[in-house]
Design a protein around this motif. Structure first.
Motif, PDB file in Angstrom:
ATOM      1  N   GLU A 272      54.393  40.453  34.127  1.00  0.00           N
ATOM      2  CA  GLU A 272      54.671  41.295  35.373  1.00  0.00           C
ATOM      3  C   GLU A 272      53.743  42.597  35.716  1.00  0.00           C
ATOM      4  O   GLU A 272      53.513  42.725  36.930  1.00  0.00           O
ATOM      5  N   GLN A 273      53.528  43.240  34.897  1.00  0.00           N
ATOM      6  CA  GLN A 273      52.623  44.482  34.897  1.00  0.00           C
ATOM      7  C   GLN A 273      51.241  44.122  35.372  1.00  0.00           C
ATOM      8  O   GLN A 273      50.656  44.931  36.274  1.00  0.00           O
ATOM      9  N   ARG A 274      50.592  43.088  34.761  1.00  0.00           N
ATOM     10  CA  ARG A 274      49.356  42.611  35.134  1.00  0.00           C
ATOM     11  C   ARG A 274      49.438  42.294  36.587  1.00  0.00           C
ATOM     12  O   ARG A 274      48.476  42.536  37.394  1.00  0.00           O
ATOM     13  N   LYS A 275      50.392  41.482  37.030  1.00  0.00           N
ATOM     14  CA  LYS A 275      50.400  41.000  38.470  1.00  0.00           C
ATOM     15  C   LYS A 275      50.521  42.195  39.418  1.00  0.00           C
ATOM     16  O   LYS A 275      50.190  42.248  40.413  1.00  0.00           O
ATOM     17  N   ARG A 276      51.342  43.264  38.946  1.00  0.00           N
ATOM     18  CA  ARG A 276      51.547  44.283  39.707  1.00  0.00           C
ATOM     19  C   ARG A 276      50.205  45.207  39.881  1.00  0.00           C
ATOM     20  O   ARG A 276      49.888  45.624  41.235  1.00  0.00           O
ATOM     21  N   LEU A 277      49.381  45.382  38.941  1.00  0.00           N
ATOM     22  CA  LEU A 277      48.177  46.106  38.926  1.00  0.00           C
ATOM     23  C   LEU A 277      47.305  45.163  39.836  1.00  0.00           C
ATOM     24  O   LEU A 277      46.437  45.833  40.564  1.00  0.00           O
TER      25      LEU A 277
END
Length: 355
Positions: A272-277
């Motif tokens: 989720e955080q990778r996609k957000r970045l």
């Protein structure tokens, strides 16, 4: 008013409920005495024996001496019985000769055991203190059945007995209240003490699981018997409330199992955080826009810091998965993910400042 109030029934003029309550309390007193004169002193002695290498050496020597002394006493007793027999026969004479030889061997073994205790006193710096302390701590009533029991087995036995005592207290305390709606039924005199044993055992397992979960690998301390005994008594006294707490814990556990292991949860959070970045990175211009150089120079390092935090989070999550989601690696992965979230949030804020 309960349909079957045992306290109103009488036997030879005495209320049956009071008789049963008194008998049950006698069981409780016997249980408390057994714990106080047998299990707790043995656990205290074991704990003292683990205090240092000298204490452990002294404890082993004293235990060996006690075992030899016990065997010698049994040989002497049996030998005296054979000597007083009025009708000796050949088999009895052979047995007597064997006992005589056994007495000689055990007498020599006892002398060797005493010599080992004397050597510990003489050769070890704190040997005298260790031997004296262990001899004082050794309870006067020796329970030979406990000699080969492990500390964990003794703690489990203590837990079950304390749960039984808690169940007895839950029945007996009804005689101290005037509330007729809380009087025990005939089945309560058996069911509540037995339920106390079962619930105490469940809480013993929960404490074991909690200790394993909260401790790091190879750093699991021994359970302290005093808190365990208190928890067992309370669990036995409040079996209904204790079962409710176990039920709530079980539902939480099943819900967590259904959503996957901690490693799976960490991987999902990382994705989720990778996609957000990635989405934030798309909003960052490839070069500084005209008249926005200062904002671009502030946002660019924030993106670099977020990318570095992503790499650290990936390594932490990978390590947690490889280490079977141990408490230490899971905590480290959560900390890395929290840092990643903060870095991404800062990059988002600074990128939004660029028109």
């Amino acid at each position: 008013m309960p349909c079957c109030d045992i306290r109103n029934m009488k036997f030879l003029g005495f209320p049956i409920g009071d008789i049963f309550g008194g008998v049950l309390l006698c069981f409780g007193v016997v249980t408390a005495l057994f714990v106080s004169i047998a299990i707790m002193p043995e656990l205290s002695w074991r704990g003292m024996a683990q205090g240092s290498a000298t204490y452990k050496t002294a404890a082993i020597a004293l235990r060996a001496r006690d075992e030899v002394a016990d065997r010698l006493d049994s040989y002497h007793t049996e030998y005296l019985k054979l000597l007083t027999d009025d009708a000796p026969n050949t088999n009895m004479l052979i047995r007597r000769d064997g006992l005589s030889k056994g007495i000689q061997d055990e007498t020599a073994a006892l002398a060797a055991a005493e010599a080992e205790v004397t050597r510990i006193r003489r050769d070890l710096s704190d040997g005298p203190a260790a031997v004296d302390a262990l001899q004082l701590a050794r309870h006067s009533w020796r329970w030979k059945c406990f000699d080969r029991a492990t500390p964990d087995q003794l703690i489990l036995l203590l837990t079950l007995l304390m749960g039984f005592l808690g169940g007895i207290i839950s029945v007996a305390r009804a005689f101290l209240t005037a509330d007729s709606s809380d009087q025990p039924t005939p089945a309560d005199y058996v069911i509540r003490p037995l339920m106390g044993i079962v619930v105490a055992f469940v809480f013993y397992l929960l404490v074991q699981v909690a200790q394993i979960t909260l401790s790091t690998a190879g750093n699991t301390d021994k359970l302290n018997p005093i808190p365990i005994a208190l928890i067992a008594v309370v669990a036995g006294m409040m079996a209904n409330e204790a079962l409710g707490a176990v039920d709530s814990w079980g539902k939480t556990l099943m819900a967590r199992i259904s959503t996957g292991t901690p490693a799976d949860e960490l991987k999902a959070m990382l994705a989720e955080q990778r996609k957000r970045l990635e989405e934030v990175t798309k909003k960052l211009p490839t070069s500084a826009p005209r008249d926005q150089t200062q904002q671009y120079k502030a946002a660019k390092p924030a993106h670099t810091a977020a990318e570095e935090a992503l790499k650290r989070a990936e390594e932490a999550v990978k390590k947690a998965a490889a280490d079977n989601s141990s408490s230490a690696t899971v905590a480290a992965a959560n900390a890395a993910l929290a840092d990643l979230k903060a870095k991404i949030a800062a990059a988002e804020t600074l990128t939004a400042a660029i028109p």
